[in-house]
Scaffold this active site. Structure first.
Site, PDB file in Angstrom:
ATOM      1  N   HIS A   1      68.106  77.440   7.500  1.00  0.00           N
ATOM      2  CA  HIS A   1      69.612  77.743   6.871  1.00  0.00           C
ATOM      3  C   HIS A   1      70.282  76.388   6.478  1.00  0.00           C
ATOM      4  CE1 HIS A   1      69.305  81.921   8.178  1.00  0.00           C
ATOM      5  NE2 HIS A   1      69.270  81.257   9.613  1.00  0.00           N
TER       6      HIS A   1
ATOM      7  N   GLN B   1      63.383  88.109   2.535  1.00  0.00           N
ATOM      8  CA  GLN B   1      62.120  89.058   2.711  1.00  0.00           C
ATOM      9  C   GLN B   1      61.715  89.292   1.376  1.00  0.00           C
ATOM     10  OE1 GLN B   1      65.052  88.894   4.364  1.00  0.00           O
ATOM     11  NE2 GLN B   1      64.953  90.204   6.286  1.00  0.00           N
TER      12      GLN B   1
ATOM     13  N   ARG C   1      72.923  80.398  -3.023  1.00  0.00           N
ATOM     14  CA  ARG C   1      72.816  79.499  -1.959  1.00  0.00           C
ATOM     15  C   ARG C   1      71.458  78.567  -1.893  1.00  0.00           C
ATOM     16  NH1 ARG C   1      70.266  83.808   2.953  1.00  0.00           N
ATOM     17  NH2 ARG C   1      68.668  84.214   1.644  1.00  0.00           N
TER      18      ARG C   1
HETATM   19  O1  LIG Z   1      67.122  85.998   3.372  1.00  0.00           O
HETATM   20  C1  LIG Z   1      67.914  86.357   4.338  1.00  0.00           C
HETATM   21  N1  LIG Z   1      67.188  87.667   5.308  1.00  0.00           N
HETATM   22  C2  LIG Z   1      67.884  87.996   6.148  1.00  0.00           C
HETATM   23  O2  LIG Z   1      67.759  88.932   6.898  1.00  0.00           O
HETATM   24  C3  LIG Z   1      69.222  87.064   6.711  1.00  0.00           C
HETATM   25  N2  LIG Z   1      69.980  87.538   7.937  1.00  0.00           N
HETATM   26  C4  LIG Z   1      70.998  86.352   7.555  1.00  0.00           C
HETATM   27  O3  LIG Z   1      71.700  86.186   8.617  1.00  0.00           O
HETATM   28  N3  LIG Z   1      70.645  85.781   6.432  1.00  0.00           N
HETATM   29  C5  LIG Z   1      69.422  86.257   5.775  1.00  0.00           C
HETATM   30  N4  LIG Z   1      68.929  85.741   4.910  1.00  0.00           N
END
Ligand SMILES: O=c1[nH]c(=O)c2[nH]c(=O)[nH]c2[nH]1
Length: 300
Positions: free
Chosen positions: A249, A221, A178
């Site tokens: 996103h 994270q 992604r």
């Molecule tokens: O890197 C991500 N962490 C998340 O906690 C999360 N939650 C989500 O819906 N997409 C993502 N992407």
């Protein structure tokens, strides 16, 4: 004083967002430094609040003037050094001032290129991130945090997100490829005030962004922990790192109705809502300084 009497609690005051542009024009090739500076003094200011006695009040107008005079007399240099110098002046030269909070944002300018050559005295504001610093002083002690906001970064692959719990409200698909994009706000606390900030700031900043680029991400994270860890592993003069990163996103557009495949090529860049991922990365057992972080904007 009886319990229930009304008293003055913690307070500070100063001039917020002093816009300072310093031109160094010793040679035909000018340099510009562009800062927004905030000074906030702490100390013995009870009488002003409770009786209106201004005997000890260093006027915010004087604080603003001092910012400009210091820029002329001492130059700016690194924003951290500039703030430490200002802080020492207020604390050392006014007995009623015991400490304070001093903050600066630095606005970046590049030289305009003319016929491929950088112009001597014409500049363009860059769309880069804003370098920021906060200095806290209490008596002889000083704490310095540096950082930046709004470094918008994106990697078009090298990011996965899968293995998360699924319940009846989960619709998000798992992905092993992604776009990962964020606008990095990063702050780090130096172990002390005796740092060559001009030399060290770009080292930390570049390491954070290089790590974003290089880590094969399993979650934002995961990436931001690795970013902070890389700095702490490489930089003895950094005590801890805080990161705040919106997950910008990028959703794959469904092109099937048009008879087209979309192998991770066309995305809808969503604005809101966004995931907001924040973390502190620190050395185990290291002393904490919550009062410093309390005055750093933008953190929970
Ligand atoms: O890197 C991500 N962490 C998340 O906690 C999360 N939650 C989500 O819906 N997409 C993502 N992407």
């Amino acid at each position: 004083m009886a319990v229930g009497d009304i008293v003055l609690g913690p307070n500070q005051y100063g001039k917020a967002e002093v816009r300072l542009v310093r031109v160094t024009r010793d040679t035909p090739v000018h340099e510009i430094e562009d800062l927004t500076v905030t000074t906030q003094l702490r100390g013995d200011f009870t009488d002003c609040h409770t009786t209106g006695d201004n005997t000890l009040v260093v006027a915010t107008d004087t604080q603003k003037n001092t910012v400009y005079a210091y820029a002329k007399e001492h130059g700016v240099g690194s924003p951290e050094t500039f703030l430490l110098r200002l802080a020492r002046h207020f604390v050392d030269d006014f007995p009623q001032v015991t400490g304070g909070r001093f903050a600066a944002d630095q606005h970046a300018w590049d030289r305009i290129a003319v016929d491929g050559e950088p112009h001597d005295h014409a500049f363009v504001r860059t769309g880069r991130e804003t370098r920021r610093t906060v200095v806290e002083v209490a008596g002889d002690d000083a704490w310095v945090v540096s950082g930046f906001t709004d470094a918008t970064v994106l990697k078009s692959t090298g990011s996965e997100f899968w293995g998360f719990p699924r319940d009846r409200y989960t619709t998000l698909g798992e992905t092993t490829d992604r776009i990962l994009a964020t606008s990095v706000t990063a702050w780090w606390r130096w172990t002390g005030p005796d740092v060559d900030f001009e030399a060290r700031y770009p080292v930390v900043r570049d390491l954070l962004l290089a790590t974003f680029a290089q880590v094969h991400s399993l979650a934002l994270q995961h990436t931001i922990f690795e970013m902070g860890k890389a700095v702490l592993e490489a930089c003895d003069d950094v005590a801890e790192v805080r990161l705040s990163c919106p997950n910008k996103h990028h959703f794959l557009v469904d092109l099937e109705p048009f008879g087209l495949e979309n192998p991770n090529e066309v995305f809808y860049a969503a604005d809101r809502p966004y995931g907001l991922i924040e973390a502190t990365v620190q050395r185990e057992g290291a002393a904490q300084v919550p009062h410093v972080w309390a005055s750093v904007p933008g953190f929970v």
